[in-house]
Write an enzyme that holds these catalytic residues in place. Structure first.
Site, PDB file in Angstrom:
ATOM      1  N   CYS A 171      69.716  50.071  76.465  1.00  0.00           N
ATOM      2  CA  CYS A 171      69.148  51.094  77.356  1.00  0.00           C
ATOM      3  C   CYS A 171      67.770  50.702  77.879  1.00  0.00           C
ATOM      4  CB  CYS A 171      69.098  52.437  76.669  1.00  0.00           C
ATOM      5  SG  CYS A 171      68.103  52.497  75.178  1.00  0.00           S
ATOM      6  N   HIS A 205      65.645  56.358  73.006  1.00  0.00           N
ATOM      7  CA  HIS A 205      66.536  56.016  74.100  1.00  0.00           C
ATOM      8  C   HIS A 205      65.709  55.939  75.381  1.00  0.00           C
ATOM      9  CE1 HIS A 205      70.169  55.744  76.402  1.00  0.00           C
ATOM     10  NE2 HIS A 205      69.958  56.887  77.028  1.00  0.00           N
TER      11      HIS A 205
END
Ligand SMILES: [Zn+2]
Length: 322
Positions: free
Chosen positions: A31, A261
């Protein structure tokens, strides 16, 4: 049916409309790289330069080569998500490890450095670097004999020192460029005095450390450096008309410093509207939604890196802050 042309639009069922931005699959903790690729893709000057490049040394480990491939694939209208596994493996071979939680600013700077090291076309590599290069004048004055030592140095990102009391990007920039006094243990060597003396310095040299701050820091969609900094902090060669910048990407971090994230908000070249990319999920958003990343709440994602583009016509330059 002769003499007629018609077009076929292929649409998958769960995607009723095609967004203008291509998503990227998450391959085990990719990510961070995915969010950075979205910001590189929003830097169309970089995409144009890489597109112009005619690579002769096509070795697999070349970061600029694989970056070029993935960025050009992201511009195409082919089925999304864009393939970028080769790029991830290439980074891995250059010690930016796969399946490891990465720091977006470190990876961003590593990619820029690897472009410089590995591109055989040095002139083009320089052009790429100058897209991101911020020239600063260093300044160190001895508080006893007033001797000034100054020079020029370059930064590829401005590390912002965030304090609870400074809650806007404008304040953080002001603080970064503010003259600060260094005393006692922080005394600096003065050439004229020949020893360490209390001094006045332009930049904070504090090294970054990884700690997630939850205080709120606002940032504008457009900013004017000459309105933020005093004339004293701007170099004499600074051109006033070059002081306007507009935000083009926001790298967002959610979760805590060790486990989190990354996602990205990027502005699209064609319609200038904002898009949100969470790996392969991409959607158009409003500027109001981008502002949700100002922080201050533990649940929401927080802006971690901002990319601004210098807006006047002609020379384009970008700078970022981590
Ligand atoms: Zn001195």
């Amino acid at each position: 049916m002769a003499g007629r042309f018609f077009s076929v639009f292929s649409r998958s069922l769960n995607q009723p409309f095609r967004s203008r931005l291509q998503g990227l699959m998450n391959y085990g903790l990719s990510c961070c790289v995915n969010a950075l690729l979205q910001s590189f893709s929003a830097t169309w000057e970089l995409v144009d330069l890489l597109d112009r490049w005619n690579p002769v040394d096509k070795y697999k480990e070349s970061v600029p080569l694989q970056l070029r491939k993935v960025l050009l694939a992201m511009q195409s209208d082919q089925s999304q998500p864009a393939p970028h596994q080769d790029f991830l493996h290439c980074l891995d071979r250059n010690y930016i490890r796969l399946h490891v939680q990465q720091d977006a600013v470190e990876v961003f700077l590593s990619i820029l450095n690897l472009i410089q090291q590995q591109m055989s076309d040095k002139a083009l590599a320089q052009e790429i670097q100058s897209l991101y290069k911020v020239t600063v004048e260093t300044y160190l004055q001895c508080l006893e004999c007033t001797y000034i030592e100054s020079g020029t140095s370059f930064l590829l990102s401005l590390p912002m020192h965030i304090k609870e009391s400074h809650n806007s990007l404008e304040d953080c920039i002001r603080l970064f460029f503010e003259l600060q006094e260094l005393r006692d243990r922080d005394n600096c060597y003065c050439e004229r005095c020949g020893e360490k003396k209390p001094s006045k310095q332009r930049f904070r040299n504090s090294r970054g450390y990884t700690r997630k701050l939850h205080c709120k820091v606002t940032f504008p969609e457009t900013l004017n450096i000459s309105e933020i900094l005093t004339a004293e902090a701007l170099s004499q060669s600074y051109v006033q008309s070059d002081s306007q910048y507009s935000l083009c990407a926001v790298i967002v971090h959610s979760g805590d410093a060790m486990f989190g994230h990354y996602t990205a908000y990027v502005r699209h070249k064609k319609d200038q509207s904002w898009y949100y990319a969470d790996d392969s999920n991409v959607r158009q958003v409003s500027w109001e939604e981008v502002q949700n990343t100002y922080g201050g709440s533990e649940r929401e994602g927080t802006a971690y890196m901002l990319l601004y583009r210098r807006t006047p016509e002609g020379k384009q330059q970008e700078w970022s802050s981590g």
